[in-house]
Design a protein around this motif. Structure first.
Motif, PDB file in Angstrom:
ATOM      1  N   LYS A  32       5.820  14.839   0.987  1.00 45.84           N
ATOM      2  CA  LYS A  32       6.647  14.075   1.918  1.00 45.84           C
ATOM      3  C   LYS A  32       6.562  12.593   1.557  1.00 45.84           C
ATOM      4  O   LYS A  32       5.759  12.189   0.719  1.00 45.84           O
ATOM      5  CB  LYS A  32       6.160  14.283   3.362  1.00 45.84           C
ATOM      6  N   GLU A  33       7.402  11.802   2.234  1.00 46.13           N
ATOM      7  CA  GLU A  33       7.291  10.367   2.082  1.00 46.13           C
ATOM      8  C   GLU A  33       5.957   9.898   2.644  1.00 46.13           C
ATOM      9  O   GLU A  33       5.449  10.451   3.615  1.00 46.13           O
ATOM     10  CB  GLU A  33       8.441   9.645   2.799  1.00 46.13           C
ATOM     11  N   ASN A  34       5.408   8.907   2.025  1.00 43.52           N
ATOM     12  CA  ASN A  34       4.092   8.387   2.412  1.00 43.52           C
ATOM     13  C   ASN A  34       4.245   7.471   3.616  1.00 43.52           C
ATOM     14  O   ASN A  34       4.305   6.253   3.486  1.00 43.52           O
ATOM     15  CB  ASN A  34       3.453   7.639   1.247  1.00 43.52           C
TER      16      ASN A  34
ATOM     17  N   ASP B 292      10.983   6.986  -8.947  1.00 43.27           N
ATOM     18  CA  ASP B 292      10.412   6.206  -7.855  1.00 43.27           C
ATOM     19  C   ASP B 292       8.912   6.061  -8.051  1.00 43.27           C
ATOM     20  O   ASP B 292       8.261   6.892  -8.708  1.00 43.27           O
ATOM     21  CB  ASP B 292      10.697   6.887  -6.511  1.00 43.27           C
ATOM     22  N   ASN B 293       8.342   5.016  -7.453  1.00 41.45           N
ATOM     23  CA  ASN B 293       6.899   4.798  -7.521  1.00 41.45           C
ATOM     24  C   ASN B 293       6.170   5.958  -6.844  1.00 41.45           C
ATOM     25  O   ASN B 293       6.491   6.314  -5.711  1.00 41.45           O
ATOM     26  CB  ASN B 293       6.540   3.479  -6.827  1.00 41.45           C
ATOM     27  N   PRO B 294       5.188   6.572  -7.503  1.00 39.20           N
ATOM     28  CA  PRO B 294       4.462   7.701  -6.894  1.00 39.20           C
ATOM     29  C   PRO B 294       3.788   7.355  -5.580  1.00 39.20           C
ATOM     30  O   PRO B 294       3.550   8.238  -4.755  1.00 39.20           O
ATOM     31  CB  PRO B 294       3.422   8.071  -7.965  1.00 39.20           C
ATOM     32  N   ARG B 295       3.484   6.064  -5.353  1.00 33.49           N
ATOM     33  CA  ARG B 295       2.827   5.671  -4.111  1.00 33.49           C
ATOM     34  C   ARG B 295       3.751   5.804  -2.907  1.00 33.49           C
ATOM     35  O   ARG B 295       3.300   5.706  -1.774  1.00 33.49           O
ATOM     36  CB  ARG B 295       2.337   4.231  -4.211  1.00 33.49           C
ATOM     37  N   LYS B 296       5.039   6.032  -3.155  1.00 32.37           N
ATOM     38  CA  LYS B 296       5.966   6.254  -2.053  1.00 32.37           C
ATOM     39  C   LYS B 296       5.827   7.653  -1.456  1.00 32.37           C
ATOM     40  O   LYS B 296       6.404   7.941  -0.410  1.00 32.37           O
ATOM     41  CB  LYS B 296       7.412   6.071  -2.519  1.00 32.37           C
TER      42      LYS B 296
END
Length: 256
Positions: A206-208, A159-163
């Motif tokens: 956690k989720e962003n 998954d995209n790290p920005r998530k």
């Protein structure tokens, strides 16, 4: 369209989807609910007391000695010749949604004898077990964004790290505080300043979802699903409001 969670995907991609719609084990445990009630999110722009502290070289060396004297394991911090230092941080993963990893097994084609569409990468999704923790050995100048990248590599998450976002958790006056770390903050420096106590300071992935959401990090199918979820939540919210006002109206009419 799955009957369990209403997940929508392209018919050619159906065989590639590996989602457990029943949710993660223990997702509704009471402990998580109780802690959630105590948590108080703080803005990333509000620096913690640790972030405001500045140390010179002598103070850093003294802090490292004090830190090592307080731990009961071999996860010591060490001072390097160039003035930086290295040590361990423990990160707890508290992810609500499943994560995507590369598929290890051969996924059968939707139609026998026909190849997969070009450009479709094989991937599977699963929920990380509740209470998953990971120790990372990092340097004093390692940034929070680099810690997130390292954690995703450890679990082969694509998954995209920005998530995701790294949070600091602290307990004070029977209140739990969560603060999202900025990308350039240095977790090991915070660990040294706070000391080894997990109650004073701990790290959580956690989720962003705090503050501004980076929608560009999501794929088109994910964004379409979010729109469907928002529509259903809105319809449910409107239904409850109408029911509430209808009850009040009925009571007033009965009183009249």
């Amino acid at each position: 369209l799955s009957p369990d969670c209403s997940f929508t995907c392209h018919y050619r991609c159906r065989a590639l989807v590996r989602l457990d719609c029943s949710g993660p084990p223990g997702a509704g445990d009471e402990d998580d609910g109780n802690e959630q009630m105590l948590e108080k999110d703080t803005n990333v722009d509000e620096p913690s007391e640790w972030e405001k502290t500045e140390l010179d070289q002598a103070q850093v060396e003294q802090r490292i000695k004090e830190y090592n004297s307080q731990i009961n394991s071999n996860l010591f911090m060490s001072l390097n010749k160039d003035g930086s230092y290295a040590g361990f941080i423990k990160v707890q993963l508290k992810l609500v949604r499943p994560v995507a990893v590369p598929a290890t097994n051969r996924v059968p084609s939707v139609q026998a004898g026909r190849p997969h569409p070009q450009g479709v990468k094989r991937r599977t999704s699963f929920y990380l077990p509740k209470g998953t923790v990971k120790h990372l050995h990092i340097l004093s100048h390692t940034r929070a964004s680099e810690v997130i990248d390292a954690l995703l590599r450890k679990f082969t998450v694509i998954d995209n790290p920005r998530k995701f976002a790294l949070f600091e958790r602290s307990e004070k006056d029977e209140q739990v505080y969560l603060r999202k770390l900025g990308d350039d903050e240095q977790p090991l420096r915070l660990r040294l300043l706070a000391g080894p106590s997990e109650k004073v300071l701990s790290f959580i992935l956690k989720e962003n979802e705090t503050g501004e959401v980076n929608w560009d990090a999501f794929t088109l199918p994910e964004l379409h699903n979010f729109l469907l979820i928002l529509q259903r939540e809105e319809e449910e919210h409107v239904r409850r409001l109408r029911h509430r006002y209808a009850c009040c109206r009925q009571k007033m009419q009965e009183a009249l």
